[in-house]
Design a protein around this motif. Structure first.
Motif, PDB file in Angstrom:
ATOM      1  N   MET A   1     -16.238  33.360  12.755  1.00  0.00           N
ATOM      2  CA  MET A   1     -15.941  34.782  12.904  1.00  0.00           C
ATOM      3  C   MET A   1     -16.736  35.348  14.078  1.00  0.00           C
ATOM      4  N   VAL A   2     -16.217  36.459  14.673  1.00  0.00           N
ATOM      5  CA  VAL A   2     -16.831  37.020  15.866  1.00  0.00           C
ATOM      6  C   VAL A   2     -18.261  37.445  15.611  1.00  0.00           C
ATOM      7  N   SER A   3     -18.506  38.130  14.466  1.00  0.00           N
ATOM      8  CA  SER A   3     -19.837  38.673  14.205  1.00  0.00           C
ATOM      9  C   SER A   3     -20.870  37.595  13.912  1.00  0.00           C
ATOM     10  N   ARG A   4     -20.404  36.340  13.611  1.00  0.00           N
ATOM     11  CA  ARG A   4     -21.328  35.259  13.304  1.00  0.00           C
ATOM     12  C   ARG A   4     -21.535  34.324  14.503  1.00  0.00           C
ATOM     13  N   LEU A 138     -20.972  42.808  22.871  1.00  0.00           N
ATOM     14  CA  LEU A 138     -20.721  43.657  21.710  1.00  0.00           C
ATOM     15  C   LEU A 138     -21.352  43.070  20.459  1.00  0.00           C
ATOM     16  N   VAL A 139     -21.246  41.756  20.282  1.00  0.00           N
ATOM     17  CA  VAL A 139     -21.877  41.118  19.122  1.00  0.00           C
ATOM     18  C   VAL A 139     -23.387  41.329  19.152  1.00  0.00           C
ATOM     19  N   ALA A 140     -23.984  41.147  20.346  1.00  0.00           N
ATOM     20  CA  ALA A 140     -25.432  41.330  20.471  1.00  0.00           C
ATOM     21  C   ALA A 140     -25.834  42.766  20.159  1.00  0.00           C
ATOM     22  N   ASN A 141     -25.117  43.734  20.718  1.00  0.00           N
ATOM     23  CA  ASN A 141     -25.450  45.145  20.463  1.00  0.00           C
ATOM     24  C   ASN A 141     -25.240  45.526  19.006  1.00  0.00           C
ATOM     25  N   SER A 142     -24.237  44.944  18.363  1.00  0.00           N
ATOM     26  CA  SER A 142     -24.018  45.256  16.948  1.00  0.00           C
ATOM     27  C   SER A 142     -25.161  44.725  16.087  1.00  0.00           C
ATOM     28  N   ARG A 143     -25.749  43.597  16.491  1.00  0.00           N
ATOM     29  CA  ARG A 143     -26.880  43.056  15.728  1.00  0.00           C
ATOM     30  C   ARG A 143     -28.120  43.928  15.906  1.00  0.00           C
ATOM     31  N   PHE A 144     -28.339  44.411  17.118  1.00  0.00           N
ATOM     32  CA  PHE A 144     -29.441  45.351  17.315  1.00  0.00           C
ATOM     33  C   PHE A 144     -29.237  46.608  16.476  1.00  0.00           C
ATOM     34  N   GLU A 145     -28.003  47.101  16.449  1.00  0.00           N
ATOM     35  CA  GLU A 145     -27.713  48.332  15.710  1.00  0.00           C
ATOM     36  C   GLU A 145     -27.926  48.148  14.211  1.00  0.00           C
ATOM     37  N   SER A 146     -27.490  47.019  13.664  1.00  0.00           N
ATOM     38  CA  SER A 146     -27.682  46.780  12.228  1.00  0.00           C
ATOM     39  C   SER A 146     -29.165  46.675  11.888  1.00  0.00           C
ATOM     40  N   ALA A 276     -18.198  46.441  13.870  1.00  0.00           N
ATOM     41  CA  ALA A 276     -17.812  46.844  15.227  1.00  0.00           C
ATOM     42  C   ALA A 276     -17.042  45.766  15.991  1.00  0.00           C
ATOM     43  N   PRO A 277     -17.518  44.509  16.060  1.00  0.00           N
ATOM     44  CA  PRO A 277     -16.759  43.507  16.821  1.00  0.00           C
ATOM     45  C   PRO A 277     -15.350  43.290  16.264  1.00  0.00           C
ATOM     46  N   VAL A 333     -20.422  49.807  20.464  1.00  0.00           N
ATOM     47  CA  VAL A 333     -19.256  49.793  21.351  1.00  0.00           C
ATOM     48  C   VAL A 333     -19.560  50.590  22.611  1.00  0.00           C
ATOM     49  N   LEU A 334     -20.174  51.762  22.440  1.00  0.00           N
ATOM     50  CA  LEU A 334     -20.562  52.572  23.592  1.00  0.00           C
ATOM     51  C   LEU A 334     -21.588  51.847  24.451  1.00  0.00           C
TER      52      LEU A 334
END
Length: 414
Positions: A1-4, A138-146, A276-277, A333-334
């Protein structure tokens, strides 16, 4: 999966460094104003100044740092900013132990930490763009955000308990140690970082201080997104002190319910950031920016409906949860889109300009909200913020109006 998706050992160290400092900051959330109240017996005006003036001064200090960050290797800058924050925060328990802690000291620490945070964020954003493949941003930024939202959910309640058990400066000390551990994490990243390349004859020129703002202003989509982000962030953050007065003073919520009302909804940030991803892959980036960007603005008006008791507590938690889920989905995403539309030689200056504008908007909206609350009451000020934010989706860019950014060559990961 994208997020993993696996992003490599180097990103893992960067993420670990971010996580330890985020959790340290979560433990120390609101620690300086709390020390001002409990130790220095500061007046409400002094506490407000510490919360607003310190970060505002820090933003001004960060302005000349932008070109300095831009044209240097980013890892040493990140390490230096972590060490600066560690040293600044460590002076607070040290001065407290010797009976030398004063309000001006806290104000200086607040400004230094704010400036170093902006510089660190600019350097880390530039480094991230060079560290991971464009399709992984995007995956990297989503991990920082979580990580950010989980630290906010867990840190403040634990910090409050630690203060009750060990005294008012223990969380500041923990925050200082977290910056030291973050610096060690960044140091552990292996591989040689190439020196930044620039075609500018004099990269340290005075005009270079404004290059980040010029880039944002010259890109119609970034300009619209920045204006929207400043207003949304400013209006949402302006409600925090208003809610504190409304819930604690007027509606007589016990402190533990007040903390729960803000900590529990932060778990929704884990949901939004992890989705997000997948959401972008299914619906497209522009649709997410417009739709979720609008959804994060429609809930704030619900805070006007808060009443005493369990119903009021549930109302606050539901509104905060809805805002946080949408914010945590929108923010990575932003952040990714902003990196994609910014040339590598302008990333640090653009991120610095973005952070300074956001900080200034938060300070201004918070000051105006407090003034309106003094004149009319906190519920009226909350209503004004809730109504104003409903107009912010009009600032979101329309898809197809501007050309897409030219793809940059894949970075070297030596």
């Amino acid at each position: 999966m994208v997020s993993r998706r696996r992003l490599g050992r180097q990103f893992g160290w960067l993420w670990a460094a971010y996580a330890v400092s985020a959790y340290g900051s979560g433990l120390g959330f609101g620690a300086l104003p709390l020390i001002a109240v409990l130790v220095l017996h500061a007046s409400p005006a002094e506490v407000s100044a510490l919360s607003a003036v310190g970060p505002a001064v820090g933003a001004l200090i960060a302005v000349p740092l932008a070109p300095w960050v831009e044209f240097r290797r980013k890892r040493p800058v990140m390490i230096a900013m972590d060490l600066v924050r560690c040293a600044a925060m460590a002076t607070v328990p040290l001065a407290y132990a010797f009976g030398r802690l004063g309000f001006v000291h806290l104000l200086v620490v607040s400004a230094v930490v704010a400036a170093a945070k902006i510089a660190f964020g600019a350097a880390s954003g530039s480094y991230l763009k060079a560290l991971v493949r464009p399709e992984d941003l995007l995956v990297a930024n989503s991990r920082f955000e979580s990580t950010n939202w989980s630290s906010i959910a867990v840190g403040p309640p634990l910090g409050g308990a630690a203060i009750g058990l060990f005294g008012p400066v223990v969380t500041v000390l923990a925050d200082a140690v977290s910056y030291l551990l973050s610096a060690l994490g960044v140091t552990a990243i292996r591989g040689r970082e190439e020196a930044p390349r620039t075609g500018e004859r004099n990269p340290g020129r005075a005009g270079g201080l404004l290059d980040g703002w010029r880039h944002i202003a010259g890109d119609p989509e970034l300009r619209a997104l920045h204006l929207n982000n400043m207003l949304v962030s400013g209006l949402i953050m302006a409600t925090e002190p208003l809610l504190a007065v409304l819930l604690l003073r007027q509606l007589h919520f016990p402190p533990w319910q007040y903390a729960l009302a803000f900590a529990a909804p932060c778990l929704g940030g884990l949901l939004g950031s992890r989705l997000a991803p997948r959401v972008v892959a299914r619906h497209g980036r522009h649709r997410v920016l417009r739709t979720v960007g609008a959804l994060r603005a429609v809930w704030l008006i619900g805070l006007v409906l808060v009443r005493p008791g369990a119903v009021g507590l549930v109302t606050v938690m539901a509104v905060e949860l809805a805002i946080i889920v949408n914010m945590s989905l929108y923010t990575p995403v932003l952040a990714t889109y902003r990196l994609e539309r910014t040339p590598a030689h302008l990333v640090a200056r653009t991120l610095t300009a973005w952070s300074i504008g956001q900080q200034a908007a938060i300070a201004l909206c918070t000051a105006l909200g407090g003034l309106l609350a003094d004149l009319t009451g906190p519920r009226t000020a909350l209503a004004a913020a809730g109504l104003l934010i409903l107009a912010t989706p009009l600032l979101l860019p329309r898809p197809g109006r501007t050309p897409q950014p030219e793809p940059e060559p894949a970075p070297s990961r030596t």
